[in-house]
Design a protein around this motif. Structure first.
Motif, PDB file in Angstrom:
ATOM      1  N   THR A  51       0.294  -1.092  -0.306  1.00  0.00           N
ATOM      2  CA  THR A  51      -0.131   0.125  -0.202  1.00  0.00           C
ATOM      3  C   THR A  51       0.967   1.129  -0.248  1.00  0.00           C
ATOM      4  O   THR A  51       1.736   0.940   0.935  1.00  0.00           O
ATOM      5  N   ASN A  53       1.975   4.972   0.254  1.00  0.00           N
ATOM      6  CA  ASN A  53       1.866   5.913   1.762  1.00  0.00           C
ATOM      7  C   ASN A  53       0.525   7.552   1.245  1.00  0.00           C
ATOM      8  O   ASN A  53      -0.118   7.854   2.162  1.00  0.00           O
ATOM      9  N   ALA A  55      -1.966   6.483   0.119  1.00  0.00           N
ATOM     10  CA  ALA A  55      -3.337   5.457   0.042  1.00  0.00           C
ATOM     11  C   ALA A  55      -3.064   5.328   2.399  1.00  0.00           C
ATOM     12  O   ALA A  55      -4.766   5.430   2.532  1.00  0.00           O
ATOM     13  N   LEU A  56      -2.312   5.681   2.326  1.00  0.00           N
ATOM     14  CA  LEU A  56      -2.625   4.878   4.240  1.00  0.00           C
ATOM     15  C   LEU A  56      -2.844   5.884   4.394  1.00  0.00           C
ATOM     16  O   LEU A  56      -3.357   6.271   5.647  1.00  0.00           O
ATOM     17  N   VAL A  57      -2.414   7.506   3.571  1.00  0.00           N
ATOM     18  CA  VAL A  57      -2.910   8.558   4.574  1.00  0.00           C
ATOM     19  C   VAL A  57      -4.533   8.489   4.526  1.00  0.00           C
ATOM     20  O   VAL A  57      -5.455   9.678   5.021  1.00  0.00           O
ATOM     21  N   TYR A  59      -6.364   5.882   4.141  1.00  0.00           N
ATOM     22  CA  TYR A  59      -7.214   5.414   5.208  1.00  0.00           C
ATOM     23  C   TYR A  59      -7.255   5.944   6.511  1.00  0.00           C
ATOM     24  O   TYR A  59      -8.423   5.902   7.503  1.00  0.00           O
ATOM     25  N   GLY A  60      -6.218   7.148   6.683  1.00  0.00           N
ATOM     26  CA  GLY A  60      -5.868   7.584   7.987  1.00  0.00           C
ATOM     27  C   GLY A  60      -7.050   9.045   8.116  1.00  0.00           C
ATOM     28  O   GLY A  60      -8.037   8.920   9.604  1.00  0.00           O
ATOM     29  N   LEU A 115     -12.528  -2.424   5.150  1.00  0.00           N
ATOM     30  CA  LEU A 115     -11.301  -3.069   5.328  1.00  0.00           C
ATOM     31  C   LEU A 115     -11.036  -4.633   4.956  1.00  0.00           C
ATOM     32  O   LEU A 115     -10.153  -5.208   4.276  1.00  0.00           O
ATOM     33  N   ARG A 119     -10.571  -6.588   1.213  1.00  0.00           N
ATOM     34  CA  ARG A 119      -8.725  -6.574   1.428  1.00  0.00           C
ATOM     35  C   ARG A 119      -7.623  -7.449   0.247  1.00  0.00           C
ATOM     36  O   ARG A 119      -6.442  -6.730  -0.033  1.00  0.00           O
TER      37      ARG A 119
END
Length: 149
Positions: A51, A53, A55-57, A59-60, A115, A119
């Motif tokens: 994943t 960066n 995408a992770l931000v 998601y946050g 989530l 997956r």
């Protein structure tokens, strides 16, 4: 070996320590390159390498929205419950209390289910599921009544 050996350059002419391109290729074995291409697991799904960066931000941020929705449902449904109790001769219905608890838990359930169920799917499907939940689960008692309304 003495303590002063760390401050000297003795022994640094070992060919296996060379990092320049003119170093002897036979002196050090090259490390194997990792395979970053998606791997086929079956006909319909592919496994994503990782994943990013962004995408992770995202998601946050969406997780923060869902946390705010949970707080909004707590405050808004508590305000409506106070209004029901304030009416003369009124008692909150057990079904209202059960639906209030489910409404408070709904953002966390939707976030976790989105989530979990997406997956092995593409990232855009996960963002679509999370965006739909953010729109559907707006805490309407908080929006319409507010905390002090």
């Amino acid at each position: 070996m003495s303590n002063d050996d760390a401050f000297r350059w003795d022994g640094d002419d070992d060919p296996t320590l060379a990092v320049t391109p003119d170093a002897d290729a036979d002196a050090a074995e090259p490390s194997p390159e990792p395979d970053l291409a998606p791997q086929e697991t079956d006909e319909t799904t592919t496994e994503v390498a990782g994943t990013g960066n962004v995408a992770l931000v995202a998601y946050g941020v969406l997780g923060g929205v869902y946390a705010l929705w949970t707080v909004g449902w707590i405050l808004g449904s508590g305000r409506v419950l106070d209004w029901i109790v304030a009416q003369p001769g009124s008692v909150p219905d057990p079904m209202y209390l059960a639906s209030m608890v489910l409404a408070i838990l709904a953002p966390a359930f939707w976030f976790g289910a989105s989530l979990l169920l997406t997956r092995r799917k593409r990232a855009w499907l996960r963002f679509v599921a999370l965006s739909i939940g953010a729109l559907v689960l707006v805490p309407w008692p908080f929006v319409t009544v507010g905390v002090i309304g």
